[in-house]
Write an enzyme that holds these catalytic residues in place. Sequence first.
Site, mmCIF file in Angstrom:
data_model
loop_
_atom_site.group_PDB
_atom_site.id
_atom_site.type_symbol
_atom_site.label_atom_id
_atom_site.label_comp_id
_atom_site.label_asym_id
_atom_site.label_seq_id
_atom_site.Cartn_x
_atom_site.Cartn_y
_atom_site.Cartn_z
ATOM 1 N N ASP A 194 0.858 -1.186 0.000
ATOM 2 C CA ASP A 194 0.000 0.000 0.000
ATOM 3 C C ASP A 194 0.890 1.231 0.000
ATOM 4 O O ASP A 194 2.084 1.155 0.294
ATOM 5 C CB ASP A 194 -0.923 0.011 1.230
ATOM 6 C CG ASP A 194 -1.887 1.191 1.221
ATOM 7 O OD1 ASP A 194 -2.352 1.559 0.125
ATOM 8 O OD2 ASP A 194 -2.191 1.742 2.289
ATOM 9 N N SER A 195 0.281 2.369 -0.308
ATOM 10 C CA SER A 195 1.023 3.625 -0.312
ATOM 11 C C SER A 195 1.397 4.071 1.100
ATOM 12 O O SER A 195 2.246 4.941 1.269
ATOM 13 C CB SER A 195 0.188 4.720 -0.988
ATOM 14 O OG SER A 195 -1.021 4.922 -0.286
ATOM 15 N N CYS A 233 -10.505 3.622 -0.384
ATOM 16 C CA CYS A 233 -9.084 3.696 -0.045
ATOM 17 C C CYS A 233 -8.913 2.896 1.233
ATOM 18 O O CYS A 233 -9.728 3.025 2.157
ATOM 19 C CB CYS A 233 -8.671 5.160 0.165
ATOM 20 S SG CYS A 233 -7.026 5.376 0.874
ATOM 21 N N HIS A 269 -7.056 3.266 3.636
ATOM 22 C CA HIS A 269 -6.911 4.081 4.846
ATOM 23 C C HIS A 269 -8.271 4.342 5.484
ATOM 24 O O HIS A 269 -8.378 4.499 6.703
ATOM 25 C CB HIS A 269 -6.277 5.438 4.512
ATOM 26 C CG HIS A 269 -4.802 5.401 4.289
ATOM 27 N ND1 HIS A 269 -4.236 4.923 3.121
ATOM 28 C CD2 HIS A 269 -3.764 5.795 5.075
ATOM 29 C CE1 HIS A 269 -2.923 5.036 3.202
ATOM 30 N NE2 HIS A 269 -2.606 5.558 4.372
ATOM 31 N N GLU A 299 -2.738 8.987 8.478
ATOM 32 C CA GLU A 299 -1.300 8.748 8.635
ATOM 33 C C GLU A 299 -0.743 9.460 9.871
ATOM 34 O O GLU A 299 0.241 9.024 10.453
ATOM 35 C CB GLU A 299 -0.548 9.216 7.388
ATOM 36 C CG GLU A 299 -0.746 8.335 6.164
ATOM 37 C CD GLU A 299 0.060 7.050 6.227
ATOM 38 O OE1 GLU A 299 1.132 7.034 6.869
ATOM 39 O OE2 GLU A 299 -0.388 6.049 5.621
ATOM 40 N N CYS A 343 -4.327 -1.033 -2.172
ATOM 41 C CA CYS A 343 -4.337 0.407 -2.408
ATOM 42 C C CYS A 343 -5.359 0.693 -3.495
ATOM 43 O O CYS A 343 -5.203 0.217 -4.633
ATOM 44 C CB CYS A 343 -2.951 0.889 -2.836
ATOM 45 S SG CYS A 343 -2.875 2.655 -3.229
#
Length: 214
Positions: free
Chosen positions: A10-11, A185, A187, A151, A73
């Site tokens: 993933d990013s 996403c 996240h 993040e 992702c």
Amino acid sequence: MDNRPIGVFDSGLGGLTAVRELRRILPGEDIVFFGDTGRVPYGSRSPHIIKEYATQCMDFLEKQDVKMILVACGTVSSVLGEEMKKRTVPCMGVLESTVKAAVSATKNKNIGLIATAATVASGSYEKLTAKLLPEAKFTGKACPLFVPLVENGYFAANCEVTRLVAKDYLSAFEGKDIDTLILGCTHYPLLYNLIDSVTEHKLNLIDSGKEAAL
């Protein structure tokens, strides 16, 4: 039996939502996770740069002798599409499983998507939804602040900063009568409880990390 590990990419940290589900349903499997936190977020970058970064990350995982790669992702899954199937190691993204779950969940055929700007611009979720459920009405909304907020640890259900941002983004669905919302996403599942609260527990929230793992 192939005892090599499963690679997950993933990013950033969002892909850990998929790892969590993999560990739950496949407790005997070893997992190598690579989160490209040095270059997160991907969602605001050009398709060319996204492909370049993703290729480098998947090359790294192949060097770890993984037996397959899960691209956890939404941005990379949307931008690379069929190109992922050209890898020497079997590679799958989050797009197809997530859309199938949304199509199965919706009762009124009105589906919403929140995702990165690159994912929404690609039209990938909308196109696949139209293919699987031609009569569906689809509304997508880019939510670029969600990834940096997650993040940096701002994902608690009572986080007022993120809650204000979520209310602003989700206002795009007012009057659309959606009953199902894709968290496009990986996240975003970390914001599941917050989003569920902001939408007053009225929507089917589709967790892309969970669906990809299944």
